[in-house]
Design a protein around this motif. Structure first.
Motif, PDB file in Angstrom:
ATOM      1  N   LEU A   2     -50.883  17.818 -33.547  1.00 20.33           N
ATOM      2  CA  LEU A   2     -50.691  16.559 -32.820  1.00 20.33           C
ATOM      3  C   LEU A   2     -52.052  15.893 -32.568  1.00 20.33           C
ATOM      4  O   LEU A   2     -52.918  16.438 -31.936  1.00 20.33           O
ATOM      5  CB  LEU A   2     -50.022  16.868 -31.486  1.00 20.33           C
ATOM      6  CG  LEU A   2     -49.126  15.775 -30.990  1.00 20.33           C
ATOM      7  CD1 LEU A   2     -47.939  15.648 -31.929  1.00 20.33           C
ATOM      8  CD2 LEU A   2     -48.670  16.073 -29.597  1.00 20.33           C
ATOM      9  N   LEU A 233     -39.854  28.258 -22.364  1.00 22.39           N
ATOM     10  CA  LEU A 233     -40.632  27.337 -23.180  1.00 22.39           C
ATOM     11  C   LEU A 233     -41.317  28.066 -24.331  1.00 22.39           C
ATOM     12  O   LEU A 233     -41.473  27.536 -25.418  1.00 22.39           O
ATOM     13  CB  LEU A 233     -41.712  26.678 -22.321  1.00 22.39           C
ATOM     14  CG  LEU A 233     -41.400  25.308 -21.737  1.00 22.39           C
ATOM     15  CD1 LEU A 233     -42.515  24.886 -20.819  1.00 22.39           C
ATOM     16  CD2 LEU A 233     -41.204  24.304 -22.840  1.00 22.39           C
TER      17      LEU A 233
ATOM     18  N   LYS C  26     -57.199  15.956 -29.833  1.00 19.17           N
ATOM     19  CA  LYS C  26     -56.109  16.928 -29.817  1.00 19.17           C
ATOM     20  C   LYS C  26     -55.575  17.070 -28.391  1.00 19.17           C
ATOM     21  O   LYS C  26     -56.358  17.178 -27.445  1.00 19.17           O
ATOM     22  CB  LYS C  26     -56.620  18.282 -30.316  1.00 19.17           C
ATOM     23  CG  LYS C  26     -56.868  18.301 -31.797  1.00 19.17           C
ATOM     24  CD  LYS C  26     -57.236  19.690 -32.243  1.00 19.17           C
ATOM     25  CE  LYS C  26     -57.385  19.724 -33.752  1.00 19.17           C
ATOM     26  NZ  LYS C  26     -57.783  21.047 -34.215  1.00 19.17           N
ATOM     27  N   LEU C  27     -54.262  17.132 -28.293  1.00 14.14           N
ATOM     28  CA  LEU C  27     -53.665  17.216 -26.964  1.00 14.14           C
ATOM     29  C   LEU C  27     -54.055  18.511 -26.262  1.00 14.14           C
ATOM     30  O   LEU C  27     -54.262  18.539 -25.056  1.00 14.14           O
ATOM     31  CB  LEU C  27     -52.144  17.135 -27.060  1.00 14.14           C
ATOM     32  CG  LEU C  27     -51.600  15.734 -27.229  1.00 14.14           C
ATOM     33  CD1 LEU C  27     -50.087  15.777 -27.282  1.00 14.14           C
ATOM     34  CD2 LEU C  27     -52.033  14.853 -26.063  1.00 14.14           C
ATOM     35  N   ALA C  72     -45.523  23.208 -23.741  1.00  9.28           N
ATOM     36  CA  ALA C  72     -44.745  22.050 -24.152  1.00  9.28           C
ATOM     37  C   ALA C  72     -45.334  21.430 -25.403  1.00  9.28           C
ATOM     38  O   ALA C  72     -44.611  21.078 -26.339  1.00  9.28           O
ATOM     39  CB  ALA C  72     -44.697  21.021 -23.020  1.00  9.28           C
ATOM     40  N   VAL C  73     -46.656  21.303 -25.444  1.00 11.15           N
ATOM     41  CA  VAL C  73     -47.295  20.706 -26.610  1.00 11.15           C
ATOM     42  C   VAL C  73     -47.042  21.557 -27.839  1.00 11.15           C
ATOM     43  O   VAL C  73     -46.756  21.052 -28.921  1.00 11.15           O
ATOM     44  CB  VAL C  73     -48.808  20.543 -26.350  1.00 11.15           C
ATOM     45  CG1 VAL C  73     -49.537  20.294 -27.655  1.00 11.15           C
ATOM     46  CG2 VAL C  73     -49.040  19.411 -25.387  1.00 11.15           C
ATOM     47  N   ARG C  74     -47.102  22.844 -27.656  1.00  8.33           N
ATOM     48  CA  ARG C  74     -46.871  23.733 -28.791  1.00  8.33           C
ATOM     49  C   ARG C  74     -45.470  23.496 -29.348  1.00  8.33           C
ATOM     50  O   ARG C  74     -45.242  23.399 -30.534  1.00  8.33           O
ATOM     51  CB  ARG C  74     -47.020  25.179 -28.350  1.00  8.33           C
ATOM     52  CG  ARG C  74     -47.266  26.130 -29.492  1.00  8.33           C
ATOM     53  CD  ARG C  74     -47.360  27.520 -28.959  1.00  8.33           C
ATOM     54  NE  ARG C  74     -46.067  27.952 -28.435  1.00  8.33           N
ATOM     55  CZ  ARG C  74     -45.549  29.157 -28.690  1.00  8.33           C
ATOM     56  NH1 ARG C  74     -46.202  30.010 -29.417  1.00  8.33           N
ATOM     57  NH2 ARG C  74     -44.392  29.492 -28.182  1.00  8.33           N
ATOM     58  N   ARG C  75     -44.532  23.385 -28.431  1.00 10.64           N
ATOM     59  CA  ARG C  75     -43.139  23.216 -28.833  1.00 10.64           C
ATOM     60  C   ARG C  75     -42.913  21.875 -29.528  1.00 10.64           C
ATOM     61  O   ARG C  75     -42.342  21.802 -30.602  1.00 10.64           O
ATOM     62  CB  ARG C  75     -42.273  23.292 -27.584  1.00 10.64           C
ATOM     63  CG  ARG C  75     -40.898  23.790 -27.822  1.00 10.64           C
ATOM     64  CD  ARG C  75     -40.193  23.852 -26.477  1.00 10.64           C
ATOM     65  NE  ARG C  75     -38.786  24.063 -26.717  1.00 10.64           N
ATOM     66  CZ  ARG C  75     -38.254  25.253 -26.896  1.00 10.64           C
ATOM     67  NH1 ARG C  75     -39.008  26.329 -26.880  1.00 10.64           N
ATOM     68  NH2 ARG C  75     -36.964  25.358 -27.115  1.00 10.64           N
ATOM     69  N   VAL C  79     -42.271  20.654 -33.778  1.00  9.91           N
ATOM     70  CA  VAL C  79     -41.271  19.721 -34.293  1.00  9.91           C
ATOM     71  C   VAL C  79     -41.946  18.624 -35.094  1.00  9.91           C
ATOM     72  O   VAL C  79     -41.550  18.291 -36.202  1.00  9.91           O
ATOM     73  CB  VAL C  79     -40.469  19.110 -33.128  1.00  9.91           C
ATOM     74  CG1 VAL C  79     -39.567  18.016 -33.653  1.00  9.91           C
ATOM     75  CG2 VAL C  79     -39.676  20.180 -32.437  1.00  9.91           C
ATOM     76  N   LYS C  82     -43.344  19.426 -38.477  1.00 11.37           N
ATOM     77  CA  LYS C  82     -42.290  19.600 -39.462  1.00 11.37           C
ATOM     78  C   LYS C  82     -41.853  18.253 -40.013  1.00 11.37           C
ATOM     79  O   LYS C  82     -41.608  18.102 -41.207  1.00 11.37           O
ATOM     80  CB  LYS C  82     -41.110  20.303 -38.809  1.00 11.37           C
ATOM     81  CG  LYS C  82     -40.114  20.812 -39.836  1.00 11.37           C
ATOM     82  CD  LYS C  82     -38.934  21.464 -39.147  1.00 11.37           C
ATOM     83  CE  LYS C  82     -37.779  21.538 -40.124  1.00 11.37           C
ATOM     84  NZ  LYS C  82     -36.535  21.593 -39.397  1.00 11.37           N
ATOM     85  N   GLU C  83     -41.810  17.274 -39.133  1.00 14.71           N
ATOM     86  CA  GLU C  83     -41.400  15.952 -39.595  1.00 14.71           C
ATOM     87  C   GLU C  83     -42.455  15.315 -40.487  1.00 14.71           C
ATOM     88  O   GLU C  83     -42.133  14.497 -41.345  1.00 14.71           O
ATOM     89  CB  GLU C  83     -41.125  15.049 -38.386  1.00 14.71           C
ATOM     90  CG  GLU C  83     -39.734  15.274 -37.833  1.00 14.71           C
ATOM     91  CD  GLU C  83     -39.488  14.504 -36.574  1.00 14.71           C
ATOM     92  OE1 GLU C  83     -38.391  14.645 -36.025  1.00 14.71           O
ATOM     93  OE2 GLU C  83     -40.387  13.757 -36.141  1.00 14.71           O
TER      94      GLU C  83
END
Lengths: 239, 476, 85, 615
Positions: A2, A233, C26-27, C72-75, C79, C82-83
């Motif tokens: 991200l 989580l 990066k978050l 949460a960021v990892r989760r 996703v 993958k997109e």
């Protein structure tokens, strides 16, 4: 991974906020706020509640209802998170998205470290909770430490068992006991959350009426709740 | 009087214990809500006999401890919210246990918001409502709802932060957070800084109260969340946020500048909401914008100092609390786009008739209850006898005319042409029907209901009695 | 006097870390920076003689919320990546 | 339980019964009977006026009460009678080959009930409740045909809603200052109120009540809304619905504020007073729509435009504030109701047989539908205000009162309006019944007795009360007294005035004698040959029936060339501008919400609030 673009709007936002606060603080005279309620409480807290830690007496005696509200906020947040995470969105590609576990397995040092930390964290948490009315600390802080105590082994060994059922029971009963202590006060002394059991002598472990009990309830609830949330989580998505 | 505390404690207890109840879980929530209604009714009788009173938490008298003020207004709101929660209790849900827990927490927090006489305690309950409602919004199984819920969460958190900043300022300036005590020290807040604190709190609480600049989430959330959640947010939660504002302007900020600020935001809400509704192409959005405008009217009513304003705002709030949820429920399951509603009036005559009834009451057509609310509002505004408030009456007039134009457009479309669509199962039939019947009952019982509202407004507007009850009459 | 210097150091650390939160690409880095803010704040609170709040800030602000955010960021990141592919 | 309670109960019962049995074959007849019963009740209660109802509520400290005064009673008679004739007409063949008349009959009865509630109101809140009931009931009556009717009704309702809100603001204004809202207290309050306050209240109420009355510039909705409703409903609405606006205006101006006070109320920056101001607005209302009627090519639209114009006469008469003027204005209400209802029914009858009301596609029906022709002839003479019909009497009274009250300019305006009326009603009858019969209408027959009887009866009333206006003046007296004006001395034939009155018995006698002489000359000295309607020659050539040789469209082309520059539709333009303005603002606001940089809004708002409070 991200990434994101530079957050110029966010910086602008911060700048605006800074301007705003400067405007506010220009007029506010620090150091001589009219501490009417604060001083009154400082004067009578130890005598009225029996807690050596005035903060604890404010949190659990004078403003016990606020604390109950905060406990409920945490509960609501955890429940909401569970609700969001537990639901597969209809509008997706349909199949449950399998978690891609890209991390390497935990190494020896981490595993052993976790094993060693567990009892220490547990004891530290218990201490912080139980001495909340005497020294800085209390249910929330101690609960967070307890949660960490249970989460660290999970981090080291994702397969290690965590009994969610027990956690749920602890959480529910702890939360309920806070309310029940309040109702007991109502029944006994005529006020909701009225101190029970007498104030005792200030500074003793067994003193300050029902404050230690409430601390315990909070600590158990927060601990089990946060541990459950973190493990949920971290672990694979529920289906 | 202790029933007021139980109205908070019991739903919370139920919410905490819900995971342990097993197969009984689906009955716990409705039972708790029903119990709350019963408690509310018993409180109502007590207040009617003995007058308003004060409940002290833990025996610590104000201003050190937290106090509950139990008067007709508070009982009315708490009971109405419990009834709304019970009526809107979801029958099906993806995750019934968690959703029930959130609803119970919302119920408890709403009651707390109605009763509490302490600014920080109000904030805690407000925050509790906020957190519970995020979960409920996101529980809709639409991806759009999750996005809307997230934006709602961010905005709401930001608003809460500002409200907290305002409360902090109040504490720094006045040294106390008990509303009655603040009322005694109102002078300390009669400064630019005090007013700034009010502005911060107004904007912070305004996020939930759908006040003008901070309500950008409303249309998006209401058009994507489930109808029952939307109904609860638009019907109950928004009023409770305005109730905090009412406490503030009544007790603490009775100064003209604060009232003007509230009036300005209210009027901007009316204008922006009604005109945006005029252009809205889908029904939930239209209703959401109308809700913004209606809440603006309530805010405008609360900006009138004294009993008249409280009475008008109270009448408008309770009316909106009945009508808007019902409208959202009736619209649920119909196509969202207004143009696609054509012919449904013939396909589903009863449902359309209910919609007509509710829309007419919303517009204030006599003899439906909405008319009385609107009359009280106009009377209160004009009774101030100041140019800004006279202008407000004109704005209300304009806004309602615009609202009429777009609601009539919907009615018109409903009965135009025919449709081949089969009547869908009307999921909201029972709650919407109950609310519709409640509306008609209020219309028939206008005399006693009006009397009760007058009593409530009178008690609420009697500031000296409030202060004396809270600070004077209780053990120090 | 020494306390004043510690306090100043804390404030400067908080400011720097706060700007880092915004500028990190990066978050996960942003979350780390945010937890630095919390740690500095809890030290500051100790200096200001509010140990209770400091403890809460350390346990909840620096510890728990960072972990939760990271999880949460990892989760979410899983996703998203993958997109992307 | 007195007669008024009984009347309201019967009326509500009528509504319920007609909604329940609306699809029944004899629902129309049942309705007619029930209206007759209501009319009888009204007649019975006449000696008891003003009659207070036993029903009353107290809500939020306001007492809601109902009481029928002479004024309300006068309007109630017209209302129920109009409904009776409309239901009778609908019960005939017209209704029998329509399938579902539940909405028509029920809607009609609901309108009557709502109007009775309005007419019996005795405080501002019950007045407002009645007002809204009437608005929505007439909406229900208007939308029945769907399609364009719904659009027209929508337009009406938006106007009505905005107007009602204006009235509500006025009521709230009074409520904020006056201790109670019953008419007695409000009258006292008005007496002590300042000029500015009275002007505000008056402008707001006139804006609201003026919508229904079609007072300029609030009239735009009316023609389409009335003409698009089903025939009998159009007759009912045309006859009485707008008059509810007039009733409410009379209540406010004459009963509450008082006509004398109106005369002492100056218009700022001018030498006018309120009375003259409203009188000129009434004059404008009677001229402009009348000339717009001239340009209409649809019979129903033409009549509907006239309805607006005639309202101007009534208001003008009442504002003269002399016994003669007020009686004239009120008498015009009942006269107008008779001929307007009959005219709408006649046009409906024509449409029933020919399927059109387009004046460009009709003509020459005089031999095919003679009774309908007679109805229309009688009634247009009444509408134009010519003897021997009743319209002449009321108009004469208004003219005379204007001259007596030294208002020559208004007199001229009224005469100009009458000229326009004569021109346009001639167009109506000419294009429908005179001239060339269209080939496709060659086989058209007169409507059956079930339809022509109510029409002819109304036409006869128009004639008989023109001949013996004392019949109606008796009824008018009740209303005049209720307003607080001295009674006008009158007798069966007309009005007694010091300087010479009006005696219709004589005038009609002379007129009939003259017509008789003409008839004798015509029938005895007649040497002409009657030919068939399709037996035509022009310029020595035989014209076949399919050649249109008589152009009925572009009637009055010359006149229209002269007045066209004055009729550019400024008010319609204003309405469009309002709608576009709302559209624009709506777009802006919804854009504001849709863009939704919510956080930025919040921050900006906080900054703005701080800037305002701290700086």
């Amino acid at each position: 991974m991200l990434t994101s673009r530079p957050r110029w709007p966010a910086l602008l936002f911060i700048l605006g906020l800074a301007l705003l606060l400067t405007a506010l603080l220009r007029d506010l005279h620090f150091g001589n706020a009219p501490m009417q309620v604060g001083q009154a409480i400082n004067g009578v807290a130890a005598h009225e509640t029996g807690a050596a830690n005035v903060v604890a007496s404010v949190l659990l005696a004078y403003r016990g209802l606020d604390t109950l509200g905060e406990l409920a906020i945490l509960f609501a947040a955890a429940t909401g998170a569970g609700l969001v995470l537990g639901i597969a969105f209809r509008n997706g590609n349909g199949e449950a998205q399998a978690k891609t576990n890209t991390e390497p397995p935990a190494g020896f040092i981490l595993r052993k470290g976790a094993d060693l930390m567990f009892p220490f964290l547990l004891i530290l948490g218990a201490y912080v909770i139980l001495h909340g009315h005497l020294t800085p600390g209390g249910g929330f802080q101690g609960g967070a430490i307890l949660a960490a105590a249970f989460f660290v082994p999970q981090l080291a060994r994702p397969s290690s068992p965590f009994n969610e059922r027990t956690a749920h029971w602890v959480e529910a009963l702890a939360g309920a006991s806070f309310v029940l202590i309040g109702i007991a006060g109502l029944a006994g002394a005529g006020w909701f959350l009225a101190p029970l059991l007498g104030t005792g002598s200030v500074g003793e472990l067994l003193s300050a009426g029902s404050i230690p009990l409430l601390q315990l309830a909070i600590g158990l609830k927060v601990g089990s709740e946060l541990a459950g949330l973190m493990i949920a989580l971290h672990g694979p998505k529920e289906t | 009087m202790n029933a007021s505390v139980l109205m908070i404690a019991l739903p919370l207890l139920a919410a905490f214990l819900l995971p342990l109840t097993g197969p009984l879980a689906r009955w716990v929530g409705p039972f708790a809500a029903a119990l709350n209604i019963a408690l509310g009714i018993s409180l109502w009788q007590t207040v009617a006999q003995e007058g308003p009173s004060v409940v002290v938490m833990g025996g610590f008298a104000a201003p050190l401890g937290i106090v509950f003020r139990v008067d007709t207004l508070a009982v009315l709101f708490a009971t109405a919210l419990a009834a709304l929660v019970l009526i809107l209790w979801p029958r099906t849900s993806a995750d019934p246990r968690r959703e029930s827990a959130l609803l119970l927490i919302l119920l408890a927090a709403g009651c707390g918001l109605a009763f509490s006489g302490d600014l920080f305690n109000l904030f805690v309950f407000y925050e509790l409502i906020a957190v519970a409602s995020y979960g409920l919004v996101a529980a809709s199984r639409e991806r759009l709802a999750a996005a809307a819920g997230l934006r709602y969460l961010v905005l709401s958190a930001l608003g809460s932060a500002f409200a907290l900043l305002g409360i902090g300022l109040v504490y720094a300036l006045a040294g106390t957070l008990n509303l009655a005590d603040l009322s005694r020290h109102a002078d300390a807040l009669n400064s630019p800084l005090g007013l700034a604190a009010f502005a911060l709190m107004l904007l912070g609480f305004g996020v939930k109260a759908e006040l003008f600049p901070v309500n950008a989430w409303v249309a998006e959330v209401y058009s994507t969340a489930t109808a029952r959640t939307t109904a609860l947010l638009a019907g109950g939660v928004s009023k409770l946020a305005l109730l905090i504002v009412l406490h503030l302007v009544l007790l603490v900020y009775a100064q003209p500048a604060a009232l003007s600020l509230l009036l300005t935001l209210g009027l901007l809400s009316i204008v922006s909401g009604q005109f945006a509704g005029y252009r809205a192409a889908d029904l939930p959005r239209m209703l959401a914008y109308s809700s913004i405008a209606q809440l603006g009217m309530i805010a405008a009513a609360f900006s009138v100092s004294g009993e008249a304003g409280v009475l008008a705002g109270l009448a408008l709030a309770l009316h909106h609390l009945i009508v808007k949820p019902a409208l959202f429920l009736v619209g649920d399951g119909w196509p969202k786009c207004v143009d696609s509603l054509a012919g449904l009036g013939r396909a589903e005559p009863w449902r359309a008739a209910l919609f007509v009834l509710l829309a007419l009451s919303l517009l204030g057509i006599p003899p439906l209850p909405g008319f009385w609310a609107k009359l009280l509002l106009l009377k209160a505004l004009l009774g101030m006898g100041e140019p800004a408030w006279n202008l407000a009456a004109a704005v209300v007039l304009l806004g309602t005319a615009i609202e009429g134009a777009y609601l009539l457009r919907v009615l018109q479309t409903l009965f135009r042409g025919t449709t081949n669509a089969k009547p869908a199962t009307f999921g909201g039939a029972l709650p919407a029907g109950v609310l519709g019947v409640a509306l008609l009952l209020v219309m028939l019982a206008a005399t006693p209901v009006g009397g009760a509202l007058q009593r409530a407004a009178q008690q609420a507007a009697d500031v000296p009695a409030y202060v004396a009850d809270t600070l004077g009459g209780s053990p120090q | 006097m020494i306390m004043a210097w510690v306090a100043l150091a804390c404030v400067v650390t908080m400011l720097v870390a706060g700007v880092l939160v915004l500028t990190q690409r990066k978050l996960i880095g942003a979350i780390a920076a945010a937890s630095v803010v919390s740690v500095a704040l809890s030290v500051l609170l100790v200096v200001l003689r509010a140990p209770d709040v400091a403890l809460a800030e350390a346990a909840v602000g620096a510890g728990l919320s960072s972990v939760l955010l990271a999880l949460a960021v990892r989760r979410v990141g899983a996703v998203d990546s993958k997109e992307d592919t | 339980m007195n007669d008024l309670d009984l009347l309201l109960l019967v009326s509500i019962g009528t509504t319920a019964v007609l909604f329940a049995f609306g699809t029944w074959r004899w629902a129309g007849a049942l309705g007619t009977l029930l209206y007759a019963l209501q009319l009888a009740l009204l007649a019975v209660m006449r000696p008891e006026l003003p009659l207070a109802s036993g029903i009353g509520f107290e809500v939020l400290g306001y007492r809601l009460q109902w009481s029928l005064s002479g004024l309300g009673w006068f309007f109630a008679i017209i209302t129920v009678a109009s409904a009776l004739f409309s239901a009778w007409f609908a019960a005939g063949e017209w209704g029998q080959h329509r399938r579902n008349l539940r909405l028509l009959h029920g809607g009609l009865a609901l309108n009557v009930t709502a109007m009775l509630i309005l007419l019996a109101s005795d405080d501002l809140i019950s007045l407002f409740i009645g007002w809204e009931l009437v608005s929505w009931a007439s909406y229900l009556a208007m939308v029945q045909r769907g399609g364009p009717a719904m659009d027209a009704a929508y337009r009406y309702l938006v106007y009505a809603l905005a107007g009602a809100l204006a009235v509500l603001v006025a009521i709230a204004m009074i409520a904020a200052q006056s201790p109670a809202l019953d008419f007695g207290s409000v009258r006292v309050w008005f007496a002590s109120a300042g000029n500015g306050t009275i002007w505000t209240v008056m402008l707001l109420t006139m804006a609201g009540f003026g919508v229904k009355m079609g007072l300029l510039p609030l009239h735009l909705w009316q023609p389409a809304a009335y003409s698009e409703s089903p025939g009998p409903i159009a007759a009912f609405l045309g006859a009485i619905s707008s008059r509810m606006g007039l009733f409410a205006i009379i209540v406010v101006l004459a009963q509450l504020i008082g006509l004398e006070r109106l005369g002492n109320l100056p218009v700022a920056f001018s030498f006018w007073n309120a009375n003259e101001f409203w009188a000129w607005l009434a004059a404008l209302t009677l001229i402009v729509p009348t000339f717009i009627a001239l340009t209409q090519n649809d019979a129903r639209m033409l009549l509907a435009w006239h309805g607006i114009g005639q309202g101007g006469y009534m208001l003008l008469g009442i504002l003269i504030a002399t016994p003669l003027g007020v009686s004239g204005g009120l008498m015009h209400v009942i006269n107008y109701a008779c001929y307007q209802a009959a005219l709408f029914l006649a046009v409906t009858a024509v449409a029933h047989r020919t399927g059109t009301t387009d004046l460009d596609h009709l003509g020459g029906l005089i031999n095919r539908m003679p009774l309908t022709y007679v109805t229309m002839l009688f009634c247009i003479i009444g509408l134009a205000g010519l003897p021997p019909m009743n319209g002449f009497v009321s108009k004469w009274m208004i003219y005379k009162a204007l001259l007596d009250a030294q208002m020559p300019l208004l007199f001229v305006a009224a005469v100009i309006g009458t000229l326009g009326t004569i021109l346009s009603v001639y167009k109506l009858i000419h294009n429908t019944f005179l001239g060339q019969l269209r080939l496709e209408h060659a086989q058209v027959n007169e409507v059956p007795i079930s339809m022509w009887l109510p029409m002819i009866l109304l036409a006869l009333i128009v004639f008989i009360t023109g001949w013996m206006p004392g019949l109606f003046l008796d009824l008018v007296d009740e209303a005049v007294v209720a307003i607080g004006i001295t009674q006008l001395p009158h007798h069966l034939g007309g009005v007694d005035l010091g300087n010479g009155g009006l005696d219709m018995l004589w005038i009609v006698g002379v007129l009939l004698a003259a017509i008789g002489i003409g008839a004798i000359v015509y029938f005895l000295g007649n040497r002409s040959v009657r030919v068939g309607q399709f037996d035509n020659y022009a310029g020595g050539q035989i014209l076949t029936a399919d050649v249109p040789y008589q152009y009925s469209h572009q009637f009055y082309a010359g006149l229209l060339r002269v007045i066209q520059p004055w009729m550019r539709g400024g008010m319609a333009w204003g309405e469009r501008a309002l709608v576009s303005g709302a559209d624009f603002l709506g777009g802006a606001m919804s854009g504001l919400y849709r863009a939704a940089p919510a956080g930025a809004y919040l921050l900006l708002a906080v900054l703005a609030a701080l800037a305002v409070t701290l700086l």
